[in-house]
Design an enzyme around this catalytic site. Structure first.
Site, PDB file in Angstrom:
ATOM      1  N   ASP A  25      40.595  49.388  36.520  1.00 18.06           N
ATOM      2  CA  ASP A  25      40.822  47.682  36.567  1.00 18.06           C
ATOM      3  C   ASP A  25      42.031  47.466  35.372  1.00 18.06           C
ATOM      4  OD1 ASP A  25      40.000  44.988  38.461  1.00 18.06           O
ATOM      5  OD2 ASP A  25      41.192  44.703  36.373  1.00 18.06           O
ATOM      6  N   ASP A  41      41.070  48.236  46.833  1.00 20.38           N
ATOM      7  CA  ASP A  41      41.179  46.670  46.888  1.00 20.38           C
ATOM      8  C   ASP A  41      41.935  45.789  46.121  1.00 20.38           C
ATOM      9  OD1 ASP A  41      40.245  44.197  48.132  1.00 20.38           O
ATOM     10  OD2 ASP A  41      38.477  44.053  46.698  1.00 20.38           O
ATOM     11  N   CYS A  95      44.778  41.852  51.084  1.00 17.13           N
ATOM     12  CA  CYS A  95      44.275  40.606  51.328  1.00 17.13           C
ATOM     13  C   CYS A  95      45.433  39.561  51.247  1.00 17.13           C
ATOM     14  CB  CYS A  95      43.170  40.178  50.286  1.00 17.13           C
ATOM     15  SG  CYS A  95      43.909  40.160  48.551  1.00 17.13           S
TER      16      CYS A  95
HETATM   17  N1  SAH Z   1      37.157  44.964  44.441  1.00 16.52           N
HETATM   18  C1  SAH Z   1      36.823  43.557  43.626  1.00 16.52           C
HETATM   19  C2  SAH Z   1      38.173  42.703  43.742  1.00 16.52           C
HETATM   20  C3  SAH Z   1      39.072  43.117  43.510  1.00 16.52           C
HETATM   21  S1  SAH Z   1      40.367  41.644  42.936  1.00 16.52           S
HETATM   22  C4  SAH Z   1      35.568  43.076  44.149  1.00 16.52           C
HETATM   23  O1  SAH Z   1      34.722  43.649  44.881  1.00 16.52           O
HETATM   24  O2  SAH Z   1      34.995  42.188  43.113  1.00 16.52           O
HETATM   25  C5  SAH Z   1      41.759  42.821  42.290  1.00 16.52           C
HETATM   26  C6  SAH Z   1      41.678  43.227  40.735  1.00 16.52           C
HETATM   27  O3  SAH Z   1      42.751  44.072  40.726  1.00 16.52           O
HETATM   28  C7  SAH Z   1      41.471  42.375  39.595  1.00 16.52           C
HETATM   29  O4  SAH Z   1      40.441  42.698  38.934  1.00 16.52           O
HETATM   30  C8  SAH Z   1      42.640  42.568  38.702  1.00 16.52           C
HETATM   31  O5  SAH Z   1      42.391  42.534  37.300  1.00 16.52           O
HETATM   32  C9  SAH Z   1      43.133  44.155  39.034  1.00 16.52           C
HETATM   33  N2  SAH Z   1      44.388  44.365  39.118  1.00 16.52           N
HETATM   34  C10 SAH Z   1      45.702  43.651  39.458  1.00 16.52           C
HETATM   35  N3  SAH Z   1      46.547  44.616  39.405  1.00 16.52           N
HETATM   36  C11 SAH Z   1      46.410  45.527  38.933  1.00 16.52           C
HETATM   37  C12 SAH Z   1      46.961  46.713  38.646  1.00 16.52           C
HETATM   38  N4  SAH Z   1      48.188  47.044  38.838  1.00 16.52           N
HETATM   39  N5  SAH Z   1      46.125  47.897  38.053  1.00 16.52           N
HETATM   40  C13 SAH Z   1      44.843  47.932  37.890  1.00 16.52           C
HETATM   41  N6  SAH Z   1      44.093  46.783  38.189  1.00 16.52           N
HETATM   42  C14 SAH Z   1      44.982  45.791  38.603  1.00 16.52           C
END
Ligand code: SAH
Length: 397
Positions: A250, A301, A341
């Protein structure tokens, strides 16, 4: 007197199909005085009453329908009825009854546009995102408090949607007092802390509850890569399911810190199998492919790349990119659990993006399961925008 919103000729079709949004381009005129959030009577061009809606003069969605019964009064009792009904719908589903983390109100899909409420134990977090919801704030909070039997309510009305409605950010306790201890819920047998004040949305992504459990079922002896892991929901289920190694990526340091804290809350899990990595997933997947790293299960995700259809094309390129890179990192027989999403990307479009990625990766890819949000995130068939979360479980040759 209630103001009247008259639709243009031929623009009453979507209301008749019980779609709750009235766009600026469908409005002929508004007669009478209406302030933001006031209830307006919606009538067809010939004057026939159709619905009652909340007036949002600053938004492209000029009005959101509260009721398709033109005679139903919008008052405190209306919200009491609708909120009690939303909670009763959850109570009717056995798999939801015992959940400590539960979405009680899912906005339009529960007939309550602009209103979201998530329950974490005896705390409820409410987010109000429309002028209509804001106007009825006191009735809504009171009804949720009474119908849910919760001890306290925190308001997280800080979504970007509020600025489109001309509303300021509001956060804070509105019923009861802050709990002394940090909030922790149990989900699928794993303890997860929820930061309702600083976490994303209301603190946690409850919509993925069932899909996290599915990951647990698929993880025994597997090398798992969880991309966009946030607070580690999928990662902890993979560990619980017996994964040999779980690498979680992340870009948010605070999210990863919470994820590691969550792992520590579960001493029954093998923490030595977990690796947490702060990085941009786009670059990270490329680096892993270049290093010839291989996995048995990859979860993608990502955040919403396309909030609306206008962003669909650019978002499609981003989805294709991460899916292609992930496919390249999968062992033969490996599985990809991939989500979008984005409201602006339909189920069919998402499947086409996956097909394009599979073509470029030169991997035969089969859908073994279609995935969606959990049952406390229902989709009203009259409101397809409510089906924002779509996922595919794929098996690659
Ligand atoms: N799968 C998680 C929810 C994901 S929400 C669950 O089950 O709770 C999306 C996540 O993507 C967030 O934590 C955000 O910090 C991260 N994010 C957004 N853009 C990103 C990128 N380019 N690389 C890595 N992480 C990213």
């Amino acid at each position: 007197m209630t103001a009247t919103l008259k639709l243009l000729a031929g623009k009453d079709k979507s209301i008749k199909a019980r779609h709750p949004w009235i766009f600026a381009g469908s409005v002929s005129d508004v007669s009478g005085r209406a302030k933001p959030g006031d209830t307006v009577d919606v009538v067809a061009s010939n004057g026939r009453p159709l619905a009652r809606a909340a007036w949002s003069p600053e938004s492209q969605i000029r009005a959101r329908v509260w009721t398709f019964d033109p005679n139903e009064t919008i008052d405190h009792a209306f919200f009491k009825r609708r909120i009690a009904a939303a909670i009763a719908r959850r109570d009717a589903l056995p798999e939801l009854r015992a959940q400590q983390g539960l979405r009680l109100i899912h906005a339009e899909s529960d007939g309550l546009p602009g209103i979201t409420a998530d329950r974490y134990g005896d705390t409820v977090v409410v987010a109000l995102t429309s002028a209509g919801a804001e106007k009825w704030r006191a009735a809504i909070i009171d009804s949720i408090y009474k119908a849910s039997g919760c001890a306290r309510i925190y308001e997280r009305s800080d979504a970007s949607a509020r600025s489109r409605e001309g509303l300021a950010i509001v956060t804070g306790w509105c019923m009861g007092e802050a709990p002394v201890e940090a909030l922790v819920i149990e989900e699928n047998g794993v303890r997860m802390s929820v930061d309702i004040v600083a976490g994303h949305k209301t603190g946690f992504y409850l919509d993925q509850r069932d899909n996290r459990r599915r990951v647990g079922e698929l993880s025994a002896n597997k090398r798992v890569l969880n991309c966009f892991c946030y607070t580690g929901g999928f990662s902890l289920q993979a560990l619980k399911g017996g994964a040999s190694e779980v690498i979680s990526v992340d870009s948010s340091g605070p999210a990863l810190a919470t994820a590691q804290h969550n792992l520590a809350l579960n001493p029954q899990l093998d923490a030595t199998s977990a690796i947490w990595h702060e990085a941009d997933v786009f670059a990270d997947l490329r680096a892993r492919h270049n290093a010839n790293e291989k996995f048995d299960l990859i979860i993608l995700d990502p955040p919403k790349f396309a909030p609306s259809a206008a962003h669909a094309e650019r978002a499609a390129r981003a989805y294709k990119d991460i899916n292609l890179q992930a496919m390249k990192c999968l062992n033969p027989g490996g599985m990809l659990m991939s989500y979008s999403c984005s409201g602006g990307i339909s189920v069919a479009h998402f499947q086409q993006i996956i097909a394009d990625a599979a073509t470029d990766a030169a991997r035969t890819t089969r859908i073994v399961q279609r995935l969606q949000g959990a049952a406390d995130h229902p989709v009203d068939v009259a409101f397809p925008e409510g089906e924002y979360l779509k996922g595919l479980l794929l098996q690659l040759d």
